[in-house]
Design a protein around this motif. Structure first.
Motif, short mmCIF file in Angstrom:
data_model
loop_
_atom_site.label_atom_id
_atom_site.label_comp_id
_atom_site.label_asym_id
_atom_site.label_seq_id
_atom_site.Cartn_x
_atom_site.Cartn_y
_atom_site.Cartn_z
N GLY A 119 1.90 -3.36 -8.68
CA GLY A 119 1.02 -2.29 -8.22
C GLY A 119 0.90 -2.29 -6.71
O GLY A 119 1.35 -3.22 -6.03
N HIS A 120 0.31 -1.23 -6.18
CA HIS A 120 0.04 -1.13 -4.74
C HIS A 120 -1.23 -0.33 -4.53
O HIS A 120 -1.63 0.49 -5.37
N LEU A 121 -1.90 -0.56 -3.40
CA LEU A 121 -3.14 0.15 -3.10
C LEU A 121 -2.86 1.56 -2.64
O LEU A 121 -1.98 1.79 -1.80
N THR A 122 -3.62 2.51 -3.17
CA THR A 122 -3.55 3.89 -2.70
C THR A 122 -4.84 4.28 -1.97
O THR A 122 -4.89 5.33 -1.33
N ARG A 123 -5.85 3.44 -2.07
CA ARG A 123 -7.12 3.69 -1.37
C ARG A 123 -7.79 2.36 -1.09
O ARG A 123 -7.76 1.45 -1.93
N THR A 172 -2.94 -7.84 -0.75
CA THR A 172 -2.34 -8.96 -1.47
C THR A 172 -3.06 -9.20 -2.79
O THR A 172 -2.43 -9.46 -3.82
N LEU A 173 -4.39 -9.09 -2.77
CA LEU A 173 -5.16 -9.24 -4.01
C LEU A 173 -4.71 -8.20 -5.03
O LEU A 173 -4.50 -8.50 -6.21
N GLY A 174 -4.53 -6.95 -4.58
CA GLY A 174 -4.07 -5.90 -5.48
C GLY A 174 -2.68 -6.19 -6.03
O GLY A 174 -2.43 -6.02 -7.23
N GLU A 175 -1.77 -6.63 -5.15
CA GLU A 175 -0.42 -6.96 -5.61
C GLU A 175 -0.45 -8.09 -6.64
O GLU A 175 0.27 -8.04 -7.65
N ASP A 176 -1.28 -9.10 -6.40
CA ASP A 176 -1.35 -10.23 -7.32
C ASP A 176 -1.95 -9.82 -8.67
O ASP A 176 -1.53 -10.32 -9.73
N ILE A 177 -2.94 -8.94 -8.64
CA ILE A 177 -3.52 -8.45 -9.89
C ILE A 177 -2.47 -7.65 -10.67
O ILE A 177 -2.32 -7.82 -11.89
N GLY A 178 -1.72 -6.79 -9.97
CA GLY A 178 -0.65 -6.04 -10.63
C GLY A 178 0.40 -6.94 -11.24
O GLY A 178 0.88 -6.71 -12.35
N ASP A 220 0.84 -1.19 0.00
CA ASP A 220 0.00 0.00 0.00
C ASP A 220 0.88 1.24 0.00
O ASP A 220 2.11 1.16 -0.06
N ALA A 221 0.24 2.40 0.10
CA ALA A 221 0.97 3.66 -0.02
C ALA A 221 1.83 3.98 1.19
O ALA A 221 2.64 4.92 1.14
N GLU A 222 1.71 3.23 2.27
CA GLU A 222 2.50 3.50 3.47
C GLU A 222 3.91 2.92 3.38
O GLU A 222 4.79 3.29 4.16
N GLY A 223 4.14 2.01 2.45
CA GLY A 223 5.43 1.34 2.36
C GLY A 223 6.43 2.07 1.48
O GLY A 223 6.09 3.03 0.77
N ILE A 251 -0.88 -15.75 -0.09
CA ILE A 251 0.18 -15.78 0.91
C ILE A 251 0.03 -14.53 1.77
O ILE A 251 0.09 -13.42 1.25
N PRO A 252 -0.21 -14.67 3.07
CA PRO A 252 -0.43 -13.50 3.92
C PRO A 252 0.75 -12.54 3.84
O PRO A 252 1.91 -12.96 3.79
N PRO A 253 0.49 -11.24 3.81
CA PRO A 253 1.58 -10.26 3.73
C PRO A 253 2.38 -10.22 5.03
O PRO A 253 1.84 -10.49 6.12
#
Length: 333
Positions: free
Chosen positions: A203-207, A190-196, A93-96, A126-128
């Motif tokens: 990719g990473h989540l911003t919202r 994790t779903l977002g990362e896998d889609i990216g 996500d955007a915090e990293g 796989i859990p983050p």
């Protein structure tokens, strides 16, 4: 220099469920403690956490409602998220911190639909590392903060529905809007990362916003800001009764004699069909007594409210502006 004394608040028995629209930047526990302080409640808990980055539906349980909060942990959830493409981060996500940047290819509707189909239904995740899941009694995020990555076994979750739409994020960067309905335990980061990754650019989540959990919708929620602006009687009027946590339970109503015996833990006999989840009410006046199950015509208690809790709930319902008796005083948060 003399420190300013912290305000003290008189705690009192409060029973019910507050559907909170959790704000950005607060942990679930921080939001819970703020609401608990505003309601002057003695006992409180939540029904599952939201990351500080996430906003949205967070049911908070007070008093007798905490006895049933665990029943909501298995509820399906619905989220809306923005996935920025081309940039991966340490936390998803955007915090990293940024790990890698890659060009974003031209994505066709057909490619997007193929990715959607790939991540719909039962999938493994796989859990983050940046999660509260524990390994050897220690949260994964504690290992991550120490720079240690540990092996995690994939977990199966279910994506009931998934919508993906090409868009731009707040910085006009290429992004995907994700709408997902999923089972408990699903990590949307994790779903977002896998889609990216499936699209070849990361990719990473911003919202991230939870728009529903079980039967509770964002339209039913109250914000901390609006709760704080309310006069105290209105804050308590915002609470829903504990039985809203039991929407899938079969309702059984007992007469006063059977109700008293049921509350003492005794089984009751009746012409009830077998049922694994039963919400038991008294009829005079109507009040939730607890949960039970029915087997071979016997109503068998599971979790019971105390007579004092029932009395306090009834008093609050008939005289919501009358303050309940304070049991002790506590320093505010």
């Amino acid at each position: 220099m003399t420190a300013t004394p912290r305000a003290r608040v008189q705690r009192r028995p409060v029973h019910g469920v507050l559907l909170l629209d959790k704000p950005l930047g607060l942990s679930s526990n921080q939001a819970l403690q703020k609401a608990k302080w505003l309601l002057r409640a003695e006992k409180a808990g939540h029904t599952g956490t939201l990351d500080p980055l996430a906003t949205g539906v967070l049911p908070l349980c007070f008093g007798a409602a905490t006895k049933f909060s665990g029943l909501h942990l298995d509820a399906d959830k619905r989220y809306e998220a923005t996935l920025r493409l081309g940039v991966t981060t340490t936390t998803g996500d955007a915090e990293g911190d940024v790990v890698q940047e890659r060009p974003v290819p031209s994505i066709t509707p057909e490619q997007l639909d193929a990715v959607r189909a790939r991540f719909t239904g039962a999938i493994g995740q796989i859990p983050p590392m940046h999660s509260a899941l524990k390994k050897d009694g220690k949260a994964l995020y504690e290992y991550a903060r120490a720079g240690v990555e540990v092996e995690r076994a994939p977990r199966q979750v279910v994506i009931h529905a998934l919508k993906l739409a090409l868009a731009q994020d707040h910085a006009a960067a290429p992004a995907i809007i994700i709408e997902v309905t999923c089972s408990k335990g699903t990590y949307i980061r994790t779903l977002g990362e896998d889609i990216g990754a499936a699209l070849g650019c990361g990719g990473h989540l911003t919202r991230l916003r939870r728009v529903a959990t079980g039967p509770f919708m964002q339209s039913q929620c109250v914000t901390l800001e609006s709760l704080e602006a309310m006069p105290e009687p209105q804050r308590h009027a915002a609470l829903q009764p504990p039985e809203v946590l039991l929407p899938d339970h079969t309702a059984v109503t007992l007469g006063s004699e059977d109700a008293g015996r049921f509350l003492s833990g005794m089984r009751r006999r009746g012409a009830w069909p077998d049922a694994a989840q039963v919400a038991v009410f008294g009829d005079s006046p109507r009040a939730l007594l607890g949960t039970a199950h029915v087997m071979a015509g016997e109503l068998i208690p599971n979790r019971l409210l105390s007579p004092l809790e029932i009395q306090q709930i009834l008093q609050a319902a008939t005289a919501p502006q009358a303050p309940a008796a304070a049991l002790h005083t506590e320093t505010s948060v």
